[in-house]
Design an enzyme around this catalytic site. Structure first.
Site, PDB file in Angstrom:
ATOM      1  NE  ARG A  73      -2.228  -1.836   3.452  1.00  0.00           N
ATOM      2  CZ  ARG A  73      -2.017  -3.369   3.608  1.00  0.00           C
ATOM      3  NH1 ARG A  73      -2.551  -4.223   2.778  1.00  0.00           N
ATOM      4  NH2 ARG A  73      -1.065  -3.660   4.752  1.00  0.00           N
ATOM      5  CD  GLU A 110      -1.417  -5.685  14.402  1.00  0.00           C
ATOM      6  OE1 GLU A 110      -1.606  -4.972  13.417  1.00  0.00           O
ATOM      7  OE2 GLU A 110      -2.421  -5.578  15.265  1.00  0.00           O
TER       8      GLU A 110
END
Ligand code: AMP
Length: 185
Positions: A73, A110
């Protein structure tokens, strides 16, 4: 300058609100327990995207020589900001995607682990770099990116993200670096 209903002269608060209004929460993606912050509605909205890109570009004009976009992104926003600044963009890619000679960093995410790479000849020595990504979560990706940029001989002027998930304390991993988030949750 006015872009659709969004004025390019909008204040920082307005840009943050614009981002907030165009982010979408996707629960349990890419795995259970992760609340994924989807910014595709933001990039699908022309006036919103333009206001965001102009806001970022204005703050770094004359301060950086090249923009780094983090896969995937970060490529979208990074390329748009680089174009607006009249600069080039260097991609930081997942391992195995870049065709030339690369250097690599491994780090914890994460949700999992990852390896990213940059071409060894991506920068001229001492070039000032603006690193761009969509989300700062644990900070592992940004930290590894900064390490790659510096190992490749350039300087990290700033790290710019659309959204910072402050509860994950990613900023702590980035030490004294200049980190800016449009919106912090
Ligand atoms: P981190 O290395 O933990 O800071 O993760 C940053 C990278 O993972 C960024 O490239 C983000 O696109 C992606 N990411 C991590 N957590 C999220 C989340 N909750 N929502 C959207 N993207 C995320």
């Amino acid at each position: 300058m006015t872009v659709g209903s969004v004025s390019a002269g909008d204040s920082r608060t307005d840009i943050a609100e614009l981002v907030r209004d165009h982010l979408r929460d996707i629960p349990d993606f890419p795995k259970p327990g992760v609340l994924f912050k989807d910014f595709t509605p933001l990039i699908a909205d022309g006036p919103a995207m333009k206001a965001l890109v102009l806001d970022i570009a204005r703050r770094y004009a004359g301060r950086v020589d090249v923009v780094v976009g983090i896969e995937a992104r970060g490529f979208i926003l990074g390329a748009a900001v680089a174009y607006e600044l009249g600069l080039g963009m260097v991609p930081i890619r997942k391992a195995g995607k870049l065709p030339g000679e690369t250097i690599k960093e491994s780090y914890a995410l994460e949700y999992g682990t990852a390896e990213i790479e940059v071409h060894t000849d991506a920068f001229r020595p001492g070039q000032r770099v603006l690193v761009i990504d969509d989300v700062l979560a644990t900070g592992g990706t940004a930290e590894a990116t900064a390490a790659l940029v510096e190992r490749a001989g350039a300087l990290v002027t700033a790290i710019e993200v659309v959204l910072e998930l402050s509860f994950l304390e990613g900023r702590k991993r980035l030490g004294g670096r200049d980190v800016n988030a449009i919106l912090t949750l």
